[in-house]
Write a protein that holds these residues in place. Sequence first.
Motif, PDB file in Angstrom:
ATOM      1  N   HIS A   1       0.827  -1.197   0.000  1.00 16.59           N
ATOM      2  CA  HIS A   1       0.000   0.000   0.000  1.00 16.59           C
ATOM      3  C   HIS A   1       0.869   1.258   0.000  1.00 16.59           C
ATOM      4  CE1 HIS A   1       0.823  -0.223   4.329  1.00 16.59           C
ATOM      5  NE2 HIS A   1       0.528   1.053   4.378  1.00 16.59           N
ATOM      6  N   GLN A   2       0.254   2.321  -0.444  1.00 17.47           N
ATOM      7  CA  GLN A   2       0.863   3.650  -0.402  1.00 17.47           C
ATOM      8  C   GLN A   2      -0.102   4.539   0.354  1.00 17.47           C
ATOM      9  OE1 GLN A   2       2.716   5.079  -4.159  1.00 17.47           O
ATOM     10  NE2 GLN A   2       1.702   3.296  -5.035  1.00 17.47           N
ATOM     11  N   GLU A   3       0.446   5.493   1.096  1.00 21.12           N
ATOM     12  CA  GLU A   3      -0.391   6.395   1.870  1.00 21.12           C
ATOM     13  C   GLU A   3       0.130   7.817   1.785  1.00 21.12           C
ATOM     14  OE1 GLU A   3      -0.001   4.206   5.699  1.00 21.12           O
ATOM     15  OE2 GLU A   3      -2.198   4.345   5.674  1.00 21.12           O
ATOM     16  N   ALA A   4      -0.788   8.738   1.906  1.00 17.35           N
ATOM     17  CA  ALA A   4      -0.444  10.151   1.985  1.00 17.35           C
ATOM     18  C   ALA A   4      -1.564  10.839   2.760  1.00 17.35           C
ATOM     19  CB  ALA A   4      -0.312  10.764   0.592  1.00 17.35           C
ATOM     20  N   SER A   5      -1.232  11.941   3.413  1.00 15.75           N
ATOM     21  CA  SER A   5      -2.264  12.708   4.107  1.00 15.75           C
ATOM     22  C   SER A   5      -1.808  14.147   4.263  1.00 15.75           C
ATOM     23  CB  SER A   5      -2.581  12.106   5.479  1.00 15.75           C
ATOM     24  OG  SER A   5      -1.478  12.198   6.328  1.00 15.75           O
ATOM     25  N   VAL A   6      -2.787  15.001   4.461  1.00 20.57           N
ATOM     26  CA  VAL A   6      -2.516  16.412   4.708  1.00 20.57           C
ATOM     27  C   VAL A   6      -3.580  16.926   5.674  1.00 20.57           C
ATOM     28  CG1 VAL A   6      -3.878  17.241   2.718  1.00 20.57           C
ATOM     29  CG2 VAL A   6      -2.034  18.652   3.636  1.00 20.57           C
ATOM     30  N   THR A   7      -3.150  17.755   6.612  1.00 20.46           N
ATOM     31  CA  THR A   7      -4.071  18.391   7.545  1.00 20.46           C
ATOM     32  C   THR A   7      -4.141  19.872   7.199  1.00 20.46           C
ATOM     33  OG1 THR A   7      -3.576  16.775   9.268  1.00 20.46           O
ATOM     34  CG2 THR A   7      -4.540  18.875   9.980  1.00 20.46           C
ATOM     35  N   LEU A   8      -5.359  20.356   7.097  1.00 24.46           N
ATOM     36  CA  LEU A   8      -5.604  21.735   6.666  1.00 24.46           C
ATOM     37  C   LEU A   8      -6.527  22.441   7.651  1.00 24.46           C
ATOM     38  CD1 LEU A   8      -6.316  20.773   2.962  1.00 24.46           C
ATOM     39  CD2 LEU A   8      -4.290  21.985   3.775  1.00 24.46           C
ATOM     40  N   PRO A   9      -6.456  23.781   7.700  1.00 25.66           N
ATOM     41  CA  PRO A   9      -7.389  24.514   8.557  1.00 25.66           C
ATOM     42  C   PRO A   9      -8.820  24.387   8.035  1.00 25.66           C
ATOM     43  CG  PRO A   9      -5.882  26.023   7.409  1.00 25.66           C
ATOM     44  CD  PRO A   9      -5.522  24.640   7.005  1.00 25.66           C
ATOM     45  N   SER A  10      -9.766  24.368   8.939  1.00 23.19           N
ATOM     46  CA  SER A  10     -11.182  24.287   8.570  1.00 23.19           C
ATOM     47  C   SER A  10     -11.631  25.648   8.043  1.00 23.19           C
ATOM     48  CB  SER A  10     -12.017  23.903   9.792  1.00 23.19           C
ATOM     49  OG  SER A  10     -12.583  22.664   9.622  1.00 23.19           O
ATOM     50  N   ASP A  11     -11.274  25.894   6.821  1.00 21.59           N
ATOM     51  CA  ASP A  11     -11.522  27.183   6.161  1.00 21.59           C
ATOM     52  C   ASP A  11     -11.932  26.889   4.725  1.00 21.59           C
ATOM     53  OD1 ASP A  11     -10.105  29.475   4.367  1.00 21.59           O
ATOM     54  OD2 ASP A  11     -10.833  30.278   6.282  1.00 21.59           O
ATOM     55  N   PRO A  12     -12.861  27.644   4.168  1.00 21.52           N
ATOM     56  CA  PRO A  12     -13.285  27.381   2.796  1.00 21.52           C
ATOM     57  C   PRO A  12     -12.130  27.318   1.782  1.00 21.52           C
ATOM     58  CG  PRO A  12     -14.816  28.891   3.821  1.00 21.52           C
ATOM     59  CD  PRO A  12     -13.668  28.707   4.791  1.00 21.52           C
ATOM     60  N   ALA A  13     -11.079  28.106   1.985  1.00 18.70           N
ATOM     61  CA  ALA A  13      -9.938  28.080   1.054  1.00 18.70           C
ATOM     62  C   ALA A  13      -9.218  26.734   1.070  1.00 18.70           C
ATOM     63  CB  ALA A  13      -8.961  29.202   1.394  1.00 18.70           C
ATOM     64  N   SER A  14      -9.369  25.989   2.144  1.00 20.67           N
ATOM     65  CA  SER A  14      -8.711  24.692   2.245  1.00 20.67           C
ATOM     66  C   SER A  14      -9.336  23.628   1.355  1.00 20.67           C
ATOM     67  CB  SER A  14      -8.722  24.219   3.700  1.00 20.67           C
ATOM     68  OG  SER A  14      -7.938  25.073   4.500  1.00 20.67           O
ATOM     69  N   VAL A  15     -10.559  23.847   0.926  1.00 24.55           N
ATOM     70  CA  VAL A  15     -11.211  22.877   0.040  1.00 24.55           C
ATOM     71  C   VAL A  15     -10.424  22.755  -1.260  1.00 24.55           C
ATOM     72  CG1 VAL A  15     -13.317  22.334  -1.255  1.00 24.55           C
ATOM     73  CG2 VAL A  15     -13.475  23.220   1.093  1.00 24.55           C
ATOM     74  N   ALA A  16     -10.060  23.869  -1.861  1.00 26.92           N
ATOM     75  CA  ALA A  16      -9.267  23.841  -3.097  1.00 26.92           C
ATOM     76  C   ALA A  16      -7.887  23.243  -2.844  1.00 26.92           C
ATOM     77  CB  ALA A  16      -9.137  25.249  -3.682  1.00 26.92           C
ATOM     78  N   ALA A  17      -7.300  23.544  -1.694  1.00 25.94           N
ATOM     79  CA  ALA A  17      -5.984  22.977  -1.361  1.00 25.94           C
ATOM     80  C   ALA A  17      -6.072  21.458  -1.223  1.00 25.94           C
ATOM     81  CB  ALA A  17      -5.455  23.604  -0.072  1.00 25.94           C
TER      82      ALA A  17
END
Length: 150
Positions: free
Chosen positions: A4-20
């Motif tokens: 398996h391969q894995e990746a993750s990212v944690t982003l602020p709960s902000d509308p701009a984070s949806v595109a990120a």
Amino acid sequence: MADHQEASVTLPSDPASVAAARRYVAEVLSEWGLSEGTEAADSIRLIVSELATNSVLHTFGQSPTFTVHIRLEREEWLRIGVTDSHPRWPKRLPAAVQQDNGRGMVIIRWLAAEAGGRLSVSPTEDGGKTVWIALPWTAAGTPARTATGC
């Protein structure tokens, strides 16, 4: 290739984070062999957008961040999850014809089912949840690998 391969990212709960989140998933999947511009890539971007949007809008400020997880298991299943710390699990909201929202979970379920996948929700240790989409990797537009030999 690894099991398996894995990746993750944690982003602020902000509308701009949806595109990120959408960009991050597209970049990772491109590295794993999913071609940009395919119907599968478009569907996955839409799923990620809806899951991230739900996390931002429906946690009511109780989840300062959300995490996007991507897992490719044995080149058979692609799993995408979005985790937040809000305890309420997603549910289908009534959507009036003239409303612009309330259809996200319906869209996600439909796209997953169309690809032969499924949606599930699992609790986190801190009382939140992860909403998972599992899709067959071959449905994502990647060639199936065949075993050779005995």
